[in-house]
Every structure is written in structure tokens, then in C-alpha cells.
Design a protein around this motif. Structure first.
Motif: not given
Length: 191
Positions: A185-189
């Protein structure tokens, strides 16, 4: 995630969302958590095949909040005649008659509180179909639908679903799933 792991250990099949919906409609899955907007379809599948019961999403207290999602109505014209036609339609759609049509056809939660108790509309329908009233009884607990910032909202939701699937299917431990989910998720934010 620990609850999903437990459900998997106790026999919950490791279905992805669409597989679970299909199995439920076929009477092969005993419990399904889902949106009220699918109720009519589930009722049609159950008719003559199995008994369908509807309940509220479990919560731990009356202070809990549930995300409300759904559709919206927008007007995208500068033309005065089209604006009038759009506005007339919007008033109908969110009025008691439009809300009654929507709930009867789909099972969506009505957006007009006055429509819920209208004795000639939803009041009559809910009296005849009490399973459709259940979602409306949670309106006081509903809050806004969360959307992740940036352009990857759908991809983030899919990542969450994928990790939940890995846990319920016993392919990933909850702690490992939480760690990898956080990274995904962090990589997509947006940063």
C-alpha cells in the motif's frame, strides 16, 4: 487478519470475492458479508433453492461507524434547458418515488430519510419485505466512504483484498500479511 485466519482454519473456503458471491448464489456458501445493493440478486438465486436470511453487519458498540458507499448524481451541462431537465430528474431520483424504485430494484440504502417511512412507498415495501429494511436501520452509524489519496485507490483496495485472501486461504500468516500489505500500500500511495 487474525479473524480471517481463524475463519480459514475453521473451514471457511479461501474464495476470492467473485468466487464467494457465485458459491453463495449457488447455495454452497453459508454466510456472505456484502452490500445491500446485491440483495435482490441473492434473493432471486435463493428462490426455491434455499432459505435466505439477512442480518446487520456485526459491530462491537453503537459508537462504531460503518462506511457508506454508493452512487452519486452530477450535472455536467451549462445549457439552461438541460440543467432544468437534469434538476427535474435529480429531484425525482432522490424523492420518495425515485428512492422507492431504487430500493425495490436493487436493495440500495435510500438516501432520503423521509422516503424510508413514506407509508405509500418504502414504508409499504419495507413492511412487505423486512429484509430490505435492515441496512436502512444502520443509517445513523454510517459515515463517509474512505478513498485512498492519489490515483491508485482501486489498486490499493485490490492489494488489501489479495492479502486478506492469502490469510483466509492459509497461504500467509496474519503478521506477514500485515507487513507485506503495508509495504504494498505504501508503494501505491503518493509521496
Amino acid at each position: 487478519l487474525q479473524l480471517l485466519q481463524r475463519l480459514g482454519k475453521e473451514g471457511q473456503p479461501g474464495f476470492e470475492r467473485d468466487q464467494a458471491r457465485q458459491a453463495f448464489r449457488a447455495g454452497k456458501l453459508g454466510i456472505l458479508f456484502g452490500a445491500s445493493s446485491a440483495l435482490n440478486g441473492y434473493q432471486q438465486s435463493a428462490a426455491g433453492n434455499f432459505r435466505l436470511k439477512v442480518g446487520s453487519l456485526p459491530v462491537s458498540s453503537t459508537a462504531d461507524r460503518l462506511p457508506a458507499a454508493g452512487n452519486g448524481i452530477v450535472m455536467l451541462t451549462d445549457d439552461p434547458d438541460r440543467q432544468k431537465a437534469c434538476w427535474d430528474y435529480i429531484k425525482f431520483a432522490v424523492g420518495t418515488a425515485g428512492q422507492t424504485i431504487m430500493v425495490e430494484a436493487t436493495g440500495y440504502v435510500p438516501v432520503n430519510l423521509a422516503a424510508i417511512s413514506d407509508p405509500a412507498g418504502l414504508g409499504r415495501f419495507f413492511d412487505a419485505h423486512p429484509e430490505h429494511r435492515i441496512a436502512s436501520q444502520r443509517i445513523a452509524m454510517m459515515t463517509g466512504w474512505f478513498s485512498f489519496p492519489g490515483e491508485n485507490n482501486s489498486r490499493i483496495i485490490k492489494a488489501i483484498e489479495d492479502h486478506c485472501y492469502l490469510v483466509v486461504s492459509q497461504k500467509q500468516h496474519p503478521a506477514a500479511a500485515l507487513s507485506s500489505l503495508g509495504k504494498d500500500v505504501d508503494a501505491l500511495l503518493p509521496h
